[in-house]
Structures are given as structure tokens and as C-alpha cells.
Design a protein around this motif. Sequence first.
Motif, PDB file in Angstrom:
ATOM      1  N   PRO A 211      51.446  67.829 -11.250  1.00  0.00           N
ATOM      2  CA  PRO A 211      51.455  66.427 -10.816  1.00  0.00           C
ATOM      3  C   PRO A 211      52.298  66.260  -9.548  1.00  0.00           C
ATOM      4  O   PRO A 211      53.197  67.061  -9.274  1.00  0.00           O
ATOM      5  N   THR A 212      51.994  65.257  -8.776  1.00  0.00           N
ATOM      6  CA  THR A 212      52.765  64.946  -7.575  1.00  0.00           C
ATOM      7  C   THR A 212      53.669  63.761  -7.863  1.00  0.00           C
ATOM      8  O   THR A 212      53.203  62.683  -8.243  1.00  0.00           O
ATOM      9  N   TYR A 213      54.979  63.959  -7.693  1.00  0.00           N
ATOM     10  CA  TYR A 213      55.936  62.884  -7.935  1.00  0.00           C
ATOM     11  C   TYR A 213      56.293  62.234  -6.601  1.00  0.00           C
ATOM     12  O   TYR A 213      56.747  62.897  -5.668  1.00  0.00           O
ATOM     13  N   ILE A 214      56.068  60.945  -6.528  1.00  0.00           N
ATOM     14  CA  ILE A 214      56.313  60.200  -5.297  1.00  0.00           C
ATOM     15  C   ILE A 214      57.480  59.249  -5.533  1.00  0.00           C
ATOM     16  O   ILE A 214      57.460  58.445  -6.467  1.00  0.00           O
ATOM     17  N   LYS A 215      58.476  59.341  -4.682  1.00  0.00           N
ATOM     18  CA  LYS A 215      59.676  58.514  -4.831  1.00  0.00           C
ATOM     19  C   LYS A 215      59.349  57.040  -4.654  1.00  0.00           C
ATOM     20  O   LYS A 215      59.778  56.195  -5.427  1.00  0.00           O
ATOM     21  N   ARG A 216      58.581  56.727  -3.600  1.00  0.00           N
ATOM     22  CA  ARG A 216      58.196  55.347  -3.346  1.00  0.00           C
ATOM     23  C   ARG A 216      57.010  55.335  -2.393  1.00  0.00           C
ATOM     24  O   ARG A 216      56.970  56.088  -1.437  1.00  0.00           O
ATOM     25  N   VAL A 217      56.042  54.472  -2.663  1.00  0.00           N
ATOM     26  CA  VAL A 217      54.918  54.303  -1.750  1.00  0.00           C
ATOM     27  C   VAL A 217      54.672  52.803  -1.589  1.00  0.00           C
ATOM     28  O   VAL A 217      54.672  52.051  -2.560  1.00  0.00           O
ATOM     29  N   THR A 218      54.522  52.355  -0.347  1.00  0.00           N
ATOM     30  CA  THR A 218      54.286  50.948  -0.040  1.00  0.00           C
ATOM     31  C   THR A 218      52.855  50.797   0.455  1.00  0.00           C
ATOM     32  O   THR A 218      52.507  51.288   1.537  1.00  0.00           O
ATOM     33  N   LEU A 219      52.016  50.153  -0.343  1.00  0.00           N
ATOM     34  CA  LEU A 219      50.603  49.985  -0.037  1.00  0.00           C
ATOM     35  C   LEU A 219      50.364  48.656   0.667  1.00  0.00           C
ATOM     36  O   LEU A 219      51.131  47.698   0.508  1.00  0.00           O
ATOM     37  N   LEU A 220      49.281  48.578   1.458  1.00  0.00           N
ATOM     38  CA  LEU A 220      48.974  47.384   2.245  1.00  0.00           C
ATOM     39  C   LEU A 220      47.799  46.618   1.637  1.00  0.00           C
ATOM     40  O   LEU A 220      46.850  47.233   1.131  1.00  0.00           O
ATOM     41  N   ASN A 221      47.870  45.304   1.724  1.00  0.00           N
ATOM     42  CA  ASN A 221      46.819  44.423   1.233  1.00  0.00           C
ATOM     43  C   ASN A 221      46.531  43.341   2.271  1.00  0.00           C
ATOM     44  O   ASN A 221      47.440  42.856   2.950  1.00  0.00           O
ATOM     45  N   LEU A 222      45.251  42.969   2.396  1.00  0.00           N
ATOM     46  CA  LEU A 222      44.841  41.896   3.301  1.00  0.00           C
ATOM     47  C   LEU A 222      44.689  40.610   2.485  1.00  0.00           C
ATOM     48  O   LEU A 222      43.859  40.533   1.575  1.00  0.00           O
ATOM     49  N   VAL A 223      45.485  39.604   2.823  1.00  0.00           N
ATOM     50  CA  VAL A 223      45.516  38.358   2.066  1.00  0.00           C
ATOM     51  C   VAL A 223      44.956  37.225   2.923  1.00  0.00           C
ATOM     52  O   VAL A 223      45.355  37.060   4.081  1.00  0.00           O
TER      53      VAL A 223
END
Length: 517
Positions: free
Chosen positions: A39-51
Motif C-alpha cells: 500500500p502507498t501511505y500518503i501523509k496529506r493530499v489536497t484535492l481540487l474541486n470546481l464549485v
Amino acid sequence: MKVYYEIKTTEIKPYTYRTPLVSVDEHGELFVEYSKQSPTYIKRVTLLNLVGREESGKVISYEPMDYVNRFLLAHHIEEDKQESDQYSKGLVHFFSFLIDSQELWDEGYDEDFYDELVDLPRPRWDWFPPTKSKKITYQYRAALKKAVLDESDPSRRIARTTATAYMNAVTKFYSFHLRSGYEFNNKPFEHEVIPLHFTAGGTNMQAYMAIDIHTTDLRLNFGKSKRNDGGALPSTRRDLRPLANGEWKQVEKILTDTQKVVKNVGGELKLVSLPIEFCLFFLVSRYTGLRKEEVASLHLGQIVRPDLTKPLMRIGVGGEYGSLTKTKGGGNKSRRTIIPTCTMRLLYNYSRSDRYQKRLAKFKALCEVKRVEGNEAFFAAEDSIHENKEYLFISQTGVPLFTKPTEANTRWNEIRATVEKKTGRKIEGTIHNLRSTFAVALFRTLLRKTAPDIAFAQVSECLGHEDFTTTQKYLQIAQDEPTGDEIYEDVLDYIGVFDCINVDDSDLIHGEVNDEQ
């Protein structure tokens, strides 16, 4: 009905990615399982959304930006990176610029006069005209350059390093899609892949290896600063500027006396209490020279009852001491610095307080919940949490502060705002400037007790700099921007000696400050 669009982010931390496996069940139906291998452990990921919002502000659409989020996740999964915030911030800025460009196009659009054979279509992230200057990528580069060099409004001005980071995020984003085979009508920028062949190392079975180097002309090139005669240490390095003595005294009064700051509460500025954890946090930063992340990861194994007959004592950070530190090229190199015994006493007394014990109990309870939930990333990611470690700085909800560094930034900005409101004097800089303040003050003190070259080496050791030129920058900035404050006097007198120093004596590199000083 007019719809207004904006970019909003979603933060996931920590996150465990497992490879999806598609199979067919006994009824011929497709179903998805997830691999339990690697598995890949990711400390933090910030995803983008169009609102999308109506004029009233009501949300009418919320769409994840899959074409951006795939790039961000690939950065973690394919390149085994723990963080991608720099790319997320850059792409939020780029796509916000794209939305502004679309709104300008909409304002000038006239159905009766628009000719699709002549006029450019509405700007899109994946459509580019053949002319370079008309492409949204090059227009964005021009806008960044203007924001750095020609913006008169300080609130809209962008630092060169920030602009460069934003531009790098855009080139990385489009390079990812080009490598993935995405078919653009025209290339977003000039892009070339150059294969580089080199001799393999002795542990590799192949004699030669090759990597692909991706090049582009979409770069930001700034000339040398006109200040400081274009030298290597321009006075624009605000991150290295120490606080003047008067500035620090105002900050210290807040940390040790009033412990109150100005804060925006419900749109109104109010004087509120500054949590003791952050008072101690900034005192440690100032009097040890530790970086923000290093202070945040301190634990009880590093806190001892001090001998108050001595003004100073040693404190170690890094892998050997069970905390985190910054090391060039990665890793967790250990080092020791100094800490006033009075500061250590504050930490020791706090560690024995009921307030701290309650926070520690919440931390342990949080770890138990994460174990029950099977949240392996909470413990297994790089710089992850160790459930058996008693961290010193823990939030009210039981989360160690080193996992949420932005909270310290917020508290520091409140302190700056409080000083400005009280004195009318604006304090420039971030928490990192406390490290510079420590370096200059320590150097000044050591000069009264030892030779300049020894003092310089000892300051470099406390800061953990492998390269002496880095330490020199911390001290040189005091000469570039003299303030007349007494904290700079000895630095200004002695800074010239470093121009000809060639330190190769191990005694200088590993020199220590006597605990009895």
C-alpha cells in the motif's frame, strides 16, 4: 442565470492508497477489490474541486477536478512522494486565473459578431491556439511575472519564489498529461524529452542506464535583484532577517506576560487568550534556533528537570533523540543545540500540568480509535505518529502539532497583528525569522567569549547547517539591512572576517558551547 465559479480544496490526511483490482464474480458481474500488497501511505493530499454558485452565493454545482486530482495522486503513488501541497496551491492559483480569463471572455462575447473561424474560443485548460502568446499557459506566465515585478498593490504582489513554484506546478501538471498520452489540439508549451544515458553503479546488473529528461520553455526567469547590487544575498530575503530587539521584546511580552492576542471573532477584532502551548512553542523557537517542524515534534524524552544553577543546557533533536529535523537530501540527521534552563523549566513544568496530561490522554485515545478503524496511514506514513511517544505539543483534540504546522502560522500571524495594533509597528517575517534572531543573538554573545571563527562554527553547529555559507547568510542579512539596534552591533563589526575563513578543523566544526556559559 449567471453562475460564478471558484476553486475549493478538499484535504485528506493521512491517506492509504491500495491498487484496485477488478474481478468477475460467479454471476458474471464485475466487482472491485483492493490489493493488500504494497500500500502507498500518503501523509496529506489536497484535492481540487470546481464549485459553481448563484449570485446569492448558493452552491448549485460541486465537481471534483479529476484531471488535476489524477496528477496529484500520481505524484504520490508513482513517485512515492508524501506531500503535494505545493502543486495543489500552484494549480489553485492557475485555475483561478483561468476562471478569471473565462469571465473576461464571457463579458466580451457577442453572439451576433462572434466568428468561430476567426475569433478565439472560450479559454479552456485543454485547448490551445497555435499562437504562443494566446495560450493560457503563456498568458499565465506573463501574469505571474507582472505580479512579481510590476504590481503596485502590496496585497496582490507575489514573491519570486512563490511565482516560480506556481509556474513549476503548471509545467509538472501538463507534462504529466503529455507523458500519459493526453491528446491536446496544440501543445500547451514547447516540450521535449531528452534521453540521458549514464554508466550504472556497481550494484546494478546493467552496464548502462537511461532516464528521460523533460524540458520546456515555460519558465520564469528573473534577473538579479537591483538591490544589494545584484549580489547573492539580496536584502529581499525577509525569511533570514532577525527580529530587532524592540520587536522581540513586544513579542516576548505577549508570550510571557499578557498571553493575549487580537483575533477576528465573527467579523469583529477581539482580545483573546493565546494558548500556553503556542507561547512555549515560540519561546523555544526563539531561544534554541530550532525550525518550526523540529519544535513541533519534541516529546517528553527530551524534556528534563533543569539545573537552575547553570544558565544554559544542551538539547538534542533528530533521529537519535526521537524527534524530527530537516536534513539536506532527506533523512533525519541528529544534532544538538542550546536552550536556556529557564525555558526548559517552563517546558518541564508544563509537562507535569493537568492541562498537558488531559491532552496526552486524548492523544492516546485518538491512537486507539485509529487502530480500531484500521487506519494504518496514521501510523505508517513518513514522519508519522508514534503512539507510544509522549509528544509535548498536542492540540485540544489530541492531535500532535507537527501534523498540522499551519496552526502555528495562524497563531504567529495573530501575534504580529497584536504588536502592530499596539505599537503601530509592523513585524515582517514568519516563524522562521525567530531562528535568524537566535543565530544573530548567539553569535553576538559568543564573540565576547571566544574568537570570531570559533563563534561562527558554534552557531553553525547549533543551527545544523552542513554548509557554512548557509550560516553566513543568516548573519550577513544583518549587515545588508542595518537597523541601528544593538543586537546587530557586533555582527556589523565582525562580519567581514567570514570572507576569508576556510574552516577545515574538526574542532571548529564540532565545537560546543560550554554549559556554564
